[in-house]
Every structure is written in C-alpha cells, then in structure tokens.
Design an enzyme around this catalytic site. Structure first.
Site, PDB file in Angstrom:
ATOM      1  N   GLU A 291     -29.643 -43.290  10.433  1.00 18.24           N
ATOM      2  CA  GLU A 291     -29.930 -41.856  10.346  1.00 18.24           C
ATOM      3  C   GLU A 291     -28.871 -41.263   9.433  1.00 18.24           C
ATOM      4  O   GLU A 291     -27.879 -40.712   9.874  1.00 18.24           O
ATOM      5  CB  GLU A 291     -29.902 -41.206  11.734  1.00 18.24           C
ATOM      6  CG  GLU A 291     -30.671 -39.889  11.753  1.00 18.24           C
ATOM      7  CD  GLU A 291     -29.877 -38.719  11.168  1.00 18.24           C
ATOM      8  OE1 GLU A 291     -29.762 -38.668   9.918  1.00 18.24           O
ATOM      9  OE2 GLU A 291     -29.421 -37.873  11.939  1.00 18.24           O
TER      10      GLU A 291
ATOM     11  N   GLU B 276     -27.674 -37.816   1.733  1.00 14.48           N
ATOM     12  CA  GLU B 276     -26.555 -38.594   2.244  1.00 14.48           C
ATOM     13  C   GLU B 276     -26.573 -40.016   1.707  1.00 14.48           C
ATOM     14  O   GLU B 276     -25.910 -40.891   2.259  1.00 14.48           O
ATOM     15  CB  GLU B 276     -26.582 -38.608   3.771  1.00 14.48           C
ATOM     16  CG  GLU B 276     -26.182 -37.278   4.364  1.00 14.48           C
ATOM     17  CD  GLU B 276     -26.029 -37.342   5.885  1.00 14.48           C
ATOM     18  OE1 GLU B 276     -25.927 -36.274   6.487  1.00 14.48           O
ATOM     19  OE2 GLU B 276     -26.025 -38.438   6.462  1.00 14.48           O
TER      20      GLU B 276
END
Length: 501
Positions: free
Chosen positions: A263, A272
């Site tokens: 995640e 990210e």
C-alpha cells in the site's frame, strides 16, 4: 504524497525526478508539513521536467523537507533518484545516454532508479541521508520547549508523516477491509512480501490468513522497531522484518514471493512510486506468475464548477468593500496540481460543487505487467461540457482493485467518501488532486497583471483535456484544457503556415 500537493515550493520529496536546479511540478513546499502529506498520501510528484520542456519545481518555500534525494553522481546530469536497485548492471544506454534495464526505469551505473519516491523517515541507506531530514525530533524543537520523552531520539520526518496521514490511514477501515479481502484465499500457504510495511498491519493480515512466511520490508528504523513490537504483541512468529528499501533487498530463489502486497498509494495513484517499486519487486523478489495486490488501478480526471472553491482560490470583487484588487488575481496558480488536504477542506464538503464533465480514466495500470515507459508523456482526451457554467478546476482521483475481475475496489472519488464512517480518514490521508483552470487561449495574450480569464463553457461544448506526465517518473502530471474548436483552428493555421513556407 498522501494529502498534499506536488509543487514548485515543495522540498523535493520526489526531487529525484527533477533536473538539478529545477523545481518540482506541483505544489509541495508551501509549508514544512506539505511534503509529508503529499507523499503519503503521498501526493505525489517529483521535481521532474515536463515532456513539453518546462521545468519541474524547486524546493523553496522554507521549512524542512520531509523526503530527500541522494546527491547525484558526477554522471547523473539530471539529478537521478536515490532509489537503489540490486538488479545487475544494465547493458545498453537510452537515447539520453543513461544506462537502462529491462524493467523500463532508467538507472545509473549503481542501480539507482531515476525519479522515484523516497519514503519519509527513510534511514536504510546512507545514499538517502540528508541532515535536514534525518535529524531527531528534539533537534527540531524551539530551544527551551519541552520534548515528550517517548519522542526523543526518533526521526523527525517520520513523526511528521505519522501525525499527518498515518493515523488516518490506519483508521480507514474500508482500506483495511479491502486489503484483508484481497488477500483472502490468496495467501494461505504462500510466501508473502509486504513492501512499505510500516506498522506491519498488512503483514499481520497475511499471517492471520495462513501465509507460510511473510517478509515485511520497511525503510524506517523507528517504524521497523515498532512493527516488530506489534508482531510480538499479536503472537505472529512467521513474519520477518527487514530494515531496507525493497530495491536493496536480495532473496534466494527459495525465498522469493508467491504474493507481493503493497500500500504505497499516494494522493495521486502513482505518487509514492508504487509502480517502480512493484516492477522491481516482481522482477527480483517474486516467483514467475506471483500475485500482486492490488492487481491494478486507474487515475481519473473530471472537470468541476464550484463558486465556493473560487472564494478561496481567486479575488472576488464583491468581497473587497468596493476596492479594485483584481491585480492580485494575476498570481493565481493554474499551472500546478494541489491537494485538497493542503487547502484544508474535503472536496465533498463544497455545497455547490457540480461536475462539468464525465470522469475519464487518464491512465490505467496493471501492477503485474505495466512498466513505466508504457505510460506516455502526453495524452489528450475529448470531453463534453455537461452544463453551462465556469470550469473552475480539474479533480484527480483514483481507484484500485484486487484482481483482474475487480472483485474488490477502493477509490478516492469524493462522492464515495461523503457519508461513510471511514470517509473523513480517507480524505485526510489521500483526498484528491486539484488543478485550477483558466482560459488557455486568452492566457497567451493576457496582461501580466490581469487575473486569468475564467473558462466559460456551454452545455454540449467539446473540450480537449491534455495531460502531461512528469518525466521520467510518471508519478505526477499537469492538465491543460482547451476548446476543441480553438485547437482545430490552431491546427489549420499551422498547416497553412507550413504550406506557405
């Protein structure tokens, strides 16, 4: 990252994407905490250069950076990323003279992947260190202020990130259920690698569901220590925690994963560096055909109108006691992507927000197959105005799914979080990206000290939305909106000019 923007003023969390001395694209360093928010939820972008030739963003804005890049090597002309890969030295060079590997992301001779995200609190490799982001909490405090004893000696940037979005993330029950359901019936008896393990929650879920062994990879020493404590407290003996970035980890063939879970999603889906980390992991840390969770996702864009939004993003003459302050409007930023959390509101709380177009997917990825170069630098989409009015902004939101059948999904679409008990936590860790819009054609001949012309549309009018993805990382993007009629007219004029030469 999560919750914050990517931009010119941010202290280079994704600076690796940027050329040396360039500024990051997006809005990030407006204040010290913007960077951390952006990262996780992550907002994501880097300071890379745009395909159109415009530069990215610089750190500016004061305050300490939350993430940092390593100092570029002498042969790293564009300020390569600090991400370390343990893939073999690449053979062959790209058009820009940089070495490349078969995974698609260019690297330097030492395996550093250009342009990807480095997480807050990362202290797993000296290449990533910078005194401004590796200092302890007490060193950041005003002299004479009390320091909570439990925080003394801990990484300041990690503490900032945890307080900005990590608590919200852990309390997003729907997110947690998504990962629990996605791993159900998949991890039993399997070896699992958890990338960006953080508190260890996903690793604990995998162990509870019968994984034979779980390898949790986390780049922050403080978080590694806490994850190990969580694992002991929950009685799991088959979870091993590694303090490193996944790109540095090497596994024997027997140790490779049957399932990879991560995640590392940002306010922008790829903000990210999730695609880069998963590409590397599935190539080096996984068995052929290993399952990736989530399996895929799509980033979306939609045009919106909201007079309330305009009240916090432009000069409204009726509010200025009869004085003409319109010149201040010339500073309105319509070139960078912001995050709703940066502005301190939930998009679904705007009482007069209406959609001005359908929501369109601007990029879709299969985390089991997609490589960075497969995402084009520029894409243009045909939209149709749904109603008369002003297009105030473009909203960026995403959704990801558990498998190829999309059995389970989570999204950051504002309407999906509006009335849910977990919705506030979702919007506080991710939220949405937001870019203000002006009339593109009027901008080229507008007075420098005049506010940008509003983009007024009629229902049914055909519009062209161009998306420029950051180069090389593709982790952030910029929108430009034009009328289809003006695009066609410009093309005709250009063709006529070429014929006349």
């Amino acid at each position: 990252h999560r919750g914050h923007p990517v931009g010119p003023s941010f202290p280079l969390p994704f600076g690796p994407c940027a050329r040396a001395g360039a500024s990051p694209p997006g809005r990030l360093a407006l204040r010290p905490r913007v960077g951390r928010l952006m990262g996780k939820k992550k907002a994501g972008s880097g300071g890379d250069s745009w395909a159109s030739g415009a530069s990215g963003g610089s750190s500016g804005g004061g305050g300490k950076p939350t993430w940092t890049r390593k100092k570029p090597a002498a042969d790293d002309a564009d300020g390569a990323s600090a991400m370390v890969a343990s893939a073999p030295a690449p053979a062959g060079r790209g058009a820009n003279g940089k070495a490349k590997v078969d995974a698609g992301a260019s690297t330097d001779g030492r395996g550093h992947i250009h342009g990807s995200f480095i997480p807050p609190g990362c202290d797993a490799d000296d290449s990533y260190q910078d005194p401004s982001t590796s200092r302890n909490y007490e060193d950041s405090m005003v002299k004479g202020f009390w320091c909570p004893p439990r925080l003394r000696g801990r990484n300041e940037s990690l503490i900032e990130a945890v307080n900005d979005w990590h608590f919200a993330m852990l309390n997003d029950a729907n997110r947690n259920q998504f990962y629990f359901d996605a791993m159900s019936e998949v991890v039993k008896g399997k070896r699992v690698v958890d990338i960006g393990a953080g508190s260890g929650l996903l690793s604990l879920m995998a162990a509870r569901q019968g994984a034979s062994e779980v390898l949790a990879i986390e780049a922050s020493r403080d978080m590694v220590d806490l994850a190990q404590l969580n694992i002991r407290r929950n009685g799991c003996e088959n979870i091993r925690v590694i303090h490193d970035l996944s790109n540095n980890v090497k596994l024997s063939e027997a140790e490779k994963a049957d399932v990879i879970v991560s995640e590392t999603l940002g306010a922008l889906m790829l903000g990210e560096g999730m695609l880069d980390y998963l590409c590397d992991a599935r190539r080096r840390l996984a068995k052929p055909g290993a399952r990736i969770i989530p399996a895929g996702g799509a980033q979306y864009a939609m045009l919106i109108c909201s007079p309330t939004l305009a009240m916090v993003s432009s000069v409204q003459s009726e509010c200025c006691k009869g004085f003409d302050l319109s010149a201040i409007g010339s500073l309105q930023d319509t070139g960078n992507l912001f995050f709703t959390k940066q502005w301190g509101f939930r998009l679904n709380s705007l009482p007069d927000l209406v959609a001005m177009s359908e929501r369109v997917p601007i990029v879709e990825v299969d985390f089991q197959l997609t490589e960075r170069p497969q995402i084009p630098a520029t894409k243009t989409f045909r939209l149709e105005a749904l109603r008369d009015g002003i297009v105030h902004a473009v909203v960026a939101s995403w959704e990801v799914w558990s498998d190829s059948q999309k059995t389970h999904r989570i999204t950051t679409h504002p309407e999906d979080t509006r009335d849910e008990p977990w919705g506030f936590a979702r919007d506080m860790q991710w939220g949405q990206g937001l870019q203000l819009v002006e009339d593109f054609d009027a901008a080229s001949h507008s007075d420098r000290n005049r506010a940008p012309a509003p983009f007024v549309v009629k229902a049914g009018e055909v519009l062209m939305l161009t998306v420029r993805f950051s180069v090389p990382c593709r982790q952030t993007f910029q929108f430009t909106l034009r009328r289809a009629a003006s695009v066609a007219a410009a093309a005709t004029a250009a063709a006529g000019g070429a014929a006349g030469r």
